[in-house]
Each structure stands twice: as structure tokens, then as C-alpha cells.
Design a protein around this motif. Structure first.
Motif, PDB file in Angstrom:
ATOM      1  N   UNK A 312      42.579  84.828 -19.559  1.00 13.84           N
ATOM      2  CA  UNK A 312      41.164  84.521 -19.795  1.00 13.84           C
ATOM      3  C   UNK A 312      40.263  85.513 -19.064  1.00 13.84           C
ATOM      4  N   UNK A 313      40.651  85.895 -17.860  1.00 14.28           N
ATOM      5  CA  UNK A 313      39.875  86.876 -17.089  1.00 14.28           C
ATOM      6  C   UNK A 313      39.841  88.232 -17.817  1.00 14.28           C
ATOM      7  N   UNK A 314      40.996  88.655 -18.323  1.00 14.87           N
ATOM      8  CA  UNK A 314      41.077  89.929 -19.054  1.00 14.87           C
ATOM      9  C   UNK A 314      40.259  89.866 -20.339  1.00 14.87           C
ATOM     10  N   UNK A 315      40.333  88.731 -21.029  1.00 16.11           N
ATOM     11  CA  UNK A 315      39.556  88.572 -22.260  1.00 16.11           C
ATOM     12  C   UNK A 315      38.056  88.531 -21.972  1.00 16.11           C
ATOM     13  N   UNK A 316      37.679  88.036 -20.798  1.00 16.11           N
ATOM     14  CA  UNK A 316      36.274  88.046 -20.405  1.00 16.11           C
ATOM     15  C   UNK A 316      35.734  89.462 -20.314  1.00 16.11           C
ATOM     16  N   UNK A 317      36.561  90.394 -19.808  1.00 17.30           N
ATOM     17  CA  UNK A 317      36.145  91.805 -19.741  1.00 17.30           C
ATOM     18  C   UNK A 317      35.978  92.392 -21.140  1.00 17.30           C
ATOM     19  N   UNK A 318      36.917  92.052 -22.017  1.00 22.96           N
ATOM     20  CA  UNK A 318      36.818  92.545 -23.393  1.00 22.96           C
ATOM     21  C   UNK A 318      35.555  92.004 -24.078  1.00 22.96           C
ATOM     22  N   UNK A 319      35.255  90.741 -23.807  1.00 25.48           N
ATOM     23  CA  UNK A 319      34.074  90.114 -24.403  1.00 25.48           C
ATOM     24  C   UNK A 319      32.792  90.798 -23.935  1.00 25.48           C
ATOM     25  N   UNK A 320      32.738  91.171 -22.666  1.00 25.16           N
ATOM     26  CA  UNK A 320      31.535  91.825 -22.136  1.00 25.16           C
ATOM     27  C   UNK A 320      31.285  93.163 -22.815  1.00 25.16           C
ATOM     28  N   UNK A 321      32.335  93.950 -23.018  1.00 22.27           N
ATOM     29  CA  UNK A 321      32.149  95.251 -23.679  1.00 22.27           C
ATOM     30  C   UNK A 321      31.748  95.080 -25.146  1.00 22.27           C
ATOM     31  N   UNK A 322      32.302  94.087 -25.795  1.00 18.00           N
ATOM     32  CA  UNK A 322      31.873  93.801 -27.170  1.00 18.00           C
ATOM     33  C   UNK A 322      30.398  93.421 -27.206  1.00 18.00           C
ATOM     34  N   UNK A 323      29.952  92.711 -26.183  1.00 22.52           N
ATOM     35  CA  UNK A 323      28.555  92.276 -26.116  1.00 22.52           C
ATOM     36  C   UNK A 323      27.611  93.457 -25.946  1.00 22.52           C
ATOM     37  N   UNK A 324      27.991  94.406 -25.107  1.00 22.20           N
ATOM     38  CA  UNK A 324      27.162  95.605 -24.921  1.00 22.20           C
ATOM     39  C   UNK A 324      26.999  96.333 -26.254  1.00 22.20           C
ATOM     40  N   UNK A 325      28.099  96.445 -26.984  1.00 18.27           N
ATOM     41  CA  UNK A 325      28.036  97.102 -28.300  1.00 18.27           C
ATOM     42  C   UNK A 325      27.154  96.319 -29.258  1.00 18.27           C
ATOM     43  N   UNK A 326      27.251  94.984 -29.229  1.00 18.77           N
ATOM     44  CA  UNK A 326      26.450  94.161 -30.136  1.00 18.77           C
ATOM     45  C   UNK A 326      24.965  94.251 -29.792  1.00 18.77           C
ATOM     46  N   UNK A 327      24.656  94.381 -28.486  1.00 15.74           N
ATOM     47  CA  UNK A 327      23.257  94.534 -28.078  1.00 15.74           C
ATOM     48  C   UNK A 327      22.663  95.827 -28.601  1.00 15.74           C
ATOM     49  N   UNK A 328      23.470  96.895 -28.571  1.00 16.20           N
ATOM     50  CA  UNK A 328      23.013  98.189 -29.103  1.00 16.20           C
ATOM     51  C   UNK A 328      22.782  98.104 -30.608  1.00 16.20           C
ATOM     52  N   UNK A 329      23.692  97.420 -31.297  1.00 15.85           N
ATOM     53  CA  UNK A 329      23.545  97.240 -32.749  1.00 15.85           C
ATOM     54  C   UNK A 329      22.291  96.427 -33.056  1.00 15.85           C
ATOM     55  N   UNK A 330      22.068  95.368 -32.276  1.00 16.35           N
ATOM     56  CA  UNK A 330      20.887  94.526 -32.491  1.00 16.35           C
ATOM     57  C   UNK A 330      19.586  95.295 -32.313  1.00 16.35           C
ATOM     58  N   UNK A 331      19.547  96.139 -31.269  1.00 19.71           N
ATOM     59  CA  UNK A 331      18.350  96.957 -31.053  1.00 19.71           C
ATOM     60  C   UNK A 331      18.120  97.927 -32.193  1.00 19.71           C
ATOM     61  N   UNK A 332      19.195  98.510 -32.704  1.00 21.63           N
ATOM     62  CA  UNK A 332      19.086  99.442 -33.834  1.00 21.63           C
ATOM     63  C   UNK A 332      18.562  98.734 -35.082  1.00 21.63           C
ATOM     64  N   UNK A 333      18.997  97.486 -35.283  1.00 21.47           N
ATOM     65  CA  UNK A 333      18.524  96.715 -36.439  1.00 21.47           C
ATOM     66  C   UNK A 333      17.010  96.535 -36.389  1.00 21.47           C
ATOM     67  N   UNK A 334      16.486  96.227 -35.203  1.00 20.68           N
ATOM     68  CA  UNK A 334      15.034  96.047 -35.051  1.00 20.68           C
ATOM     69  C   UNK A 334      14.297  97.348 -35.351  1.00 20.68           C
ATOM     70  N   UNK A 335      14.804  98.470 -34.839  1.00 26.33           N
ATOM     71  CA  UNK A 335      14.143  99.760 -35.065  1.00 26.33           C
ATOM     72  C   UNK A 335      14.176 100.159 -36.541  1.00 26.33           C
ATOM     73  N   UNK A 336      15.296  99.905 -37.197  1.00 21.93           N
ATOM     74  CA  UNK A 336      15.411 100.232 -38.624  1.00 21.93           C
ATOM     75  C   UNK A 336      14.478  99.357 -39.460  1.00 21.93           C
TER      76      UNK A 336
END
Length: 460
Positions: A312-336
Motif C-alpha cells: 500500500x505504501x508503494x502504491x501510494x507513491x505511484x498514485x502521487x505521481x499519477x496525480x501530478x500528471x493528472x494535474x498537468x493535464x487538467x491545467x492544459x484542458x483549462x488553457x485549451x
């Protein structure tokens, strides 16, 4: 123990959960945007009134979301142990609380809707429009008290697609009925703002009916109102200890955003209209982020309940990196989306409102990253491990000690321009980062919160 060269199954598992959750959130955002798009043909005041009146639905939804995610904290871990009786009892406890809140909000909406609007604005036109909207929406409040908790329980046991189907039907019907009652299609009267409320209430009634259909066919999790009356001291204690801080956290967070709307609502109709549309666009940008938080919370909770803490601890790290990527995608959606939104708003927005809207969208393009990381860690990872108090303390301090007073001071004491006030309000998520990331790195949030022999000595 998984070998280093072995590929983690986490990504496949989370994407199977995220896809239906994202679709469900996308459909919910689509309803909000459909409301704004259709009301744009009615006028700017209609958009502003519904935006302010909807704050009560937003707060109530946060209550149900808090109860639902709080119950999920327990149910996901008990699902890991395959203890379905515990899940049923937790559902009854959560429903006990949700129906109580539903009844209170519904009674207020039926009796004093004009005073509820007066909290947000002193504009007589907006109060009149919003009061009618709130009164009709009282039916929706009652339905939500049942459906949101039940769908959350289904999600905790991995039946995410069911909630998506139910929500899809409700959303599709909502959009169709919006058009019918706003524009007077199929011989219906043109109800404008009231038509939006009527469409929402009717669609949620249908969704509630479908929940009973799903329950009748479910072997694992049924919608049993009799569970409301089941007493289990240990589970009730755990629910209060773990779920109520989650509920309080979501209410604190939701109320703070409503107060932001109060501040902006007293800065003029142009500011309200611009904020209304900017909020809709932001909701599309955060869909993936919130989906990851929900799916990640379920997966981590199940693994912790099974006793697989290091995984679960290892998966928590994976989840955080996925979240950073999703935040970048979300910001790009707003700009587009920004140039298309500005083009759309030109028809009914004033020049000043358009200026506000353009800058608000730019601010939201980076604000989404703050929302993404904090939501995934606080409402996803931390709650999966039974840590709900940290988020409550964090949001009380950053939003109610910092952001809300700062917003009032900037708007009504310093009398700063609208966009400066908006910018300062949007610093709240980034103020949380040092605390949230430090708590995540400590690993103190990972705990198995299940109990053994819960029903020993009881009949049946």
C-alpha cells in the motif's frame, strides 16, 4: 513480496476503477455546464442566481461525499477481509446521518429559501430567482441522502461501474429535461431557472428508483433501510471516530468555497457571472484528479485491510505521481478551453465580466495542480489508511484561519479589485502543500482499522 523487476498490477487496477469514476464525474460536470449553457439564453442574472443558489447543493453534496467516503474508509478495508455484514451495518450508520441532514436542508428549502439566498447576495432579482430554484430542489436533497451513500458503498467493494450507469441515466435525463423546462419543449411551460431545479429533482428521483433495482439484484451490498436501526457499538464508534472527521473536513472545505462565493457575490453581478463559468470549466479540469483520489482510496483501503501495508505504501507513491500528471493535464484542458469559453460568453456577458473571466481561467489553469495533489492525498490516500483528522485540521487552518479572513480583508477592508481578491482566494491549496507532503512522507497515515469478532455473541 513483489520482486523489483516485476511490474506492479497497481496501474491496471487503478485504471479499471478510474475510468468509470471519471466518466461519472464527467457526466456530473456536463450537467453543470449544460445548466450554464442553456441559462445563457435566459440571461446573465439567471446564471448568477443558479450559481449562488447551487452553493447549498454543493455544501450538502460535500456532507454526503464526506459520509460516503468516510464509510468507504471502513467498507474498503472490511471488503479486504470479506466481512460483508460489517459493510451492511456501516451503510446503515452512514444512512442514519445522511437522511438527517437531508431532512434539515429540505425543510429549510421549502420554508425559508429567500433567507438562504440573502446569505449570498442582496440583489433582489437574484434572491427572487434563487429562492424558487432552492424550493424546488428540496426533493433532490432528499434523494441524494440515499443515493450518494449507497453508490459510495458499492464503490468501496469495487462495483464502480454500477454507480456510473446510474449517474449516466440521471445525467442524460437531467439534460433532456433541462431543455424541456427551460425552453418549453414538448408543450411544457418555459420555466427558466425553476425549470433547471425541476429537471434536477426529477432525474434524481429516477436515480433513486434505479438504486432499488440494483439493490434487488445485488448479492453482496443491498440497500436496506432496516440497517439504519442495527446497533453495533464497535462499528458506530469507529464510524464516528473515522468518518465524522472526514465529513467535517468535506463540510469545512465546501463551506469555505461557499464563503468564497459570498465574497465574490458582494463584488457585483459581473464577478458572479465570471466566477460561475470559470468554476464550470475548472470542474472539467479536475475530473481526472478527483477520479484518481476516489479510485486510489478504494485500492489502498482494500490492500491495507488485507494487511499488505508495504504494498500500500508503494502504491501510494505511484498514485502521487499519477496525480501530478493528472494535474498537468487538467491545467492544459483549462488553457485549451479558454478561447472557446471566451467566445461563447461574448453573447451575454458584459465587457467587464469577460475581462474577469479571462483572468480567472488563467488562474484556474495552475490552481488545479494544488487541488489535485491535496485531494488525492487527503481524501484518497490518508483516508484509505483511516487518517481523516489530519485533513480536517489542515483545511480548518488553511481555509478558515488563512483564506477566508484574507478574502474578506482584501475585498471589504482594502477594497482591492475583483481579480486580486480572486487571486488571493486561490492561494489556499498551495498553502497546504508543505504540511500535506510532509505528512504523506512520514507514512503515519497507513493503519489497518478493521476489527475481528464484531458480531460475536449476537443472534443471526
Amino acid at each position: 513480496m513483489m520482486q523489483k523487476n516485476e511490474r506492479s498490477p497497481f496501474y491496471g487496477q487503478i485504471f479499471r476503477l478510474v475510468a468509470p469514476i471519471v466518466l461519472q464525474n464527467l457526466l456530473s460536470a456536463a450537467v453543470s455546464s449544460a445548466d450554464v449553457v442553456m441559462l445563457n439564453f435566459v440571461g446573465q442574472s439567471a446564471i448568477s442566481a443558479v450559481s449562488l443558489a447551487s452553493q447549498y447543493a454543493s455544501v450538502l453534496f460535500m456532507v454526503f461525499y464526506g459520509l460516503g467516503t468516510g464509510a468507504t474508509m471502513l467498507c474498503a478495508q472490511y471488503f479486504g477481509k470479506k466481512d460483508f455484514r460489517a459493510i451492511e451495518v456501516v451503510q446503515g450508520i452512514a444512512m442514519r446521518f445522511s437522511l438527517s441532514f437531508s431532512l434539515i436542508f429540505a425543510l429549510l428549502a421549502l420554508t425559508v429559501p429567500q433567507y438562504m439566498m440573502l446569505v449570498f447576495t442582496n440583489d433582489a432579482e437574484l434572491i427572487a430567482l434563487g429562492a424558487g430554484y432552492i424550493r424546488i430542489l428540496s426533493v433532490c436533497y432528499l434523494c441524494w441522502g440515499v443515493t450518494e451513500v449507497y453508490i459510495s458503498i458499492l464503490r468501496s467493494v469495487g462495483r464502480v461501474a454500477v454507480g456510473t450507469v446510474l449517474n449516466s441515466v440521471a445525467v442524460g435525463l437531467n439534460v433532456l429535461l433541462n431543455a424541456v423546462f427551460i425552453f418549453g419543449w414538448l408543450g411544457a411551460p418555459k420555466l427558466g431557472v425553476n425549470g433547471v431545479a425541476l429537471a434536477t429533482s426529477l432525474s434524481r428521483l429516477v436515480e433513486l428508483g434505479l438504486c432499488f433495482v440494483v439493490s434487488a439484484r445485488s448479492k453482496e451490498v443491498k440497500l436496506k433501510f432496516s440497517a439504519i436501526f442495527v446497533r453495533n457499538k464497535a462499528l458506530f464508534t469507529d464510524f464516528v471516530k473515522l468518518s465524522l472527521p472526514a465529513l467535517a473536513n468535506d463540510v469545512v472545505w465546501g463551506l469555505a468555497f461557499s464563503v468564497y462565493s459570498v465574497i465574490i457575490g458582494h463584488l457585483g453581478n459581473d464577478a458572479v457571472a465570471a466566477n460561475s463559468l470559470a468554476t464550470v470549466v475548472r470542474s472539467f479540469g479536475t475530473i481526472l484528479c478527483f477520479g484518481l483520489a476516489s479510485a486510489g482510496g478504494v485500492l489502498l483501503g482494500q490492500k491495507i485491510g488485507e494487511g499488505r501495508l508495504e504494498e500500500a505504501r508503494a502504491d501510494g507513491r505511484r498514485l502521487l505521481w499519477l496525480t501530478v500528471a493528472s494535474g498537468a493535464v487538467g491545467g492544459a484542458i483549462v488553457l485549451i478551453a479558454r478561447p472557446f469559453v471566451m467566445m461563447y460568453a461574448q453573447a451575454n456577458f458584459t465587457k467587464e465580466a469577460l475581462g474577469y473571466l479571462g483572468v480567472m481561467l488563467l488562474i484556474n489553469s495552475y490552481y488545479i495542480m494544488g487541488c489535485a495533489i491535496n485531494t488525492t492525498l487527503i481524501a484518497g490516500a490518508f483516508r484509505a489508511g483511516g487518517d481523516s483528522r489530519f485533513g480536517l485540521i489542515c483545511d480548518v487552518i488553511t481555509m478558515w484561519v488563512y483564506a477566508v479572513p484574507l478574502g474578506f480583508f482584501a475585498a471589504f477592508v482594502l477594497k482591492l479589485p475583483v481579480l486580486w481578491v480572486y487571486f488571493l482566494l486561490c492561494t489556499d491549496e498551495f498553502v497546504k502543500w508543505p504540511w500535506v507532503l510532509r505528512h504523506y512522507a512520514s507514512g503515519k497515515w497507513i493503519k489497518n482499522i478493521t476489527r475481528d469478532n464484531l458480531f460475536a455473541g449476537e443472534k443471526g
